[in-house]
Design a protein around this motif. Structure first.
Motif, PDB file in Angstrom:
ATOM      1  N   GLU A   6      -0.399  60.987 -32.970  1.00  0.00           N
ATOM      2  CA  GLU A   6      -0.982  59.878 -33.873  1.00  0.00           C
ATOM      3  C   GLU A   6      -0.628  59.257 -33.295  1.00  0.00           C
ATOM      4  O   GLU A   6      -1.996  57.969 -33.401  1.00  0.00           O
ATOM      5  CB  GLU A   6      -0.290  60.487 -35.283  1.00  0.00           C
ATOM      6  N   ASN A   7       0.397  58.293 -33.116  1.00  0.00           N
ATOM      7  CA  ASN A   7       0.068  57.551 -32.394  1.00  0.00           C
ATOM      8  C   ASN A   7      -0.750  56.290 -31.508  1.00  0.00           C
ATOM      9  O   ASN A   7      -1.076  55.706 -30.762  1.00  0.00           O
ATOM     10  CB  ASN A   7       1.632  56.630 -31.862  1.00  0.00           C
ATOM     11  N   LEU A   8      -0.424  58.017 -30.068  1.00  0.00           N
ATOM     12  CA  LEU A   8      -1.788  57.840 -28.776  1.00  0.00           C
ATOM     13  C   LEU A   8      -2.998  57.796 -29.423  1.00  0.00           C
ATOM     14  O   LEU A   8      -3.632  57.054 -29.247  1.00  0.00           O
ATOM     15  CB  LEU A   8      -1.655  58.980 -27.819  1.00  0.00           C
ATOM     16  N   LYS A   9      -3.428  58.305 -30.225  1.00  0.00           N
ATOM     17  CA  LYS A   9      -4.848  58.210 -31.358  1.00  0.00           C
ATOM     18  C   LYS A   9      -5.292  57.439 -31.353  1.00  0.00           C
ATOM     19  O   LYS A   9      -5.837  56.441 -30.893  1.00  0.00           O
ATOM     20  CB  LYS A   9      -4.947  59.198 -31.848  1.00  0.00           C
ATOM     21  N   ALA A  10      -4.018  56.440 -32.067  1.00  0.00           N
ATOM     22  CA  ALA A  10      -4.153  55.134 -32.838  1.00  0.00           C
ATOM     23  C   ALA A  10      -4.728  54.534 -31.905  1.00  0.00           C
ATOM     24  O   ALA A  10      -5.503  53.444 -31.759  1.00  0.00           O
ATOM     25  CB  ALA A  10      -3.874  55.166 -33.855  1.00  0.00           C
ATOM     26  N   LEU A  11      -3.738  54.410 -30.328  1.00  0.00           N
ATOM     27  CA  LEU A  11      -3.575  53.132 -29.666  1.00  0.00           C
ATOM     28  C   LEU A  11      -4.921  53.379 -28.861  1.00  0.00           C
ATOM     29  O   LEU A  11      -5.830  51.884 -28.708  1.00  0.00           O
ATOM     30  CB  LEU A  11      -2.491  53.651 -28.470  1.00  0.00           C
ATOM     31  N   LEU A  12      -5.540  54.311 -28.496  1.00  0.00           N
ATOM     32  CA  LEU A  12      -7.095  54.844 -27.715  1.00  0.00           C
ATOM     33  C   LEU A  12      -7.850  53.537 -29.080  1.00  0.00           C
ATOM     34  O   LEU A  12      -8.667  53.238 -28.820  1.00  0.00           O
ATOM     35  CB  LEU A  12      -7.203  56.045 -27.572  1.00  0.00           C
ATOM     36  N   TRP A  13      -7.822  54.381 -30.091  1.00  0.00           N
ATOM     37  CA  TRP A  13      -8.805  54.101 -31.058  1.00  0.00           C
ATOM     38  C   TRP A  13      -9.105  52.072 -31.076  1.00  0.00           C
ATOM     39  O   TRP A  13     -10.139  51.789 -31.945  1.00  0.00           O
ATOM     40  CB  TRP A  13      -8.586  54.693 -32.408  1.00  0.00           C
ATOM     41  N   GLU A  14      -7.620  51.758 -31.635  1.00  0.00           N
ATOM     42  CA  GLU A  14      -7.581  50.685 -31.606  1.00  0.00           C
ATOM     43  C   GLU A  14      -7.627  49.617 -31.172  1.00  0.00           C
ATOM     44  O   GLU A  14      -8.127  48.379 -31.580  1.00  0.00           O
ATOM     45  CB  GLU A  14      -6.511  50.903 -32.954  1.00  0.00           C
TER      46      GLU A  14
END
Length: 91
Positions: A6-14
């Motif tokens: 989830e943190n990786l997903k947020a990193l890529l999105w944000e």
């Protein structure tokens, strides 16, 4: 495990967001498949250079934005470093 992904997903999105979607009402899952691949790479002890090369490949070859060595590679470097840190923090 789930928190790391989830943190990786947020990193890529944000922070990575090469298409510029996070300021739109586009679904937040646009980069999830790339995050899943990063997660798999990190679990397999990928190096920072491998992570960086993957991000550059996705942006320049798969998505088709820019070219290797262009100014956007600095964002790729920052995100690669942060992805490595997310993985280290999850250990």
């Amino acid at each position: 495990m789930i928190a790391e992904l989830e943190n990786l997903k947020a990193l890529l999105w944000e922070e990575w967001d090469p298409i510029g979607l996070n300021d739109t009402d586009c679904p937040r899952d646009e980069y999830d498949s790339y995050a899943l691949r990063l997660y798999s790479m990190l679990k397999s002890n990928a190096s920072r250079d491998e992570v960086l090369n993957y991000l550059v490949w996705v942006r320049t070859e798969y998505i088709g934005l820019g070219e290797k060595g262009d100014p956007a590679i600095e964002a790729d470097r920052i995100v690669a470093d942060k992805a490595m840190q997310i993985h280290e923090d999850a250990q």
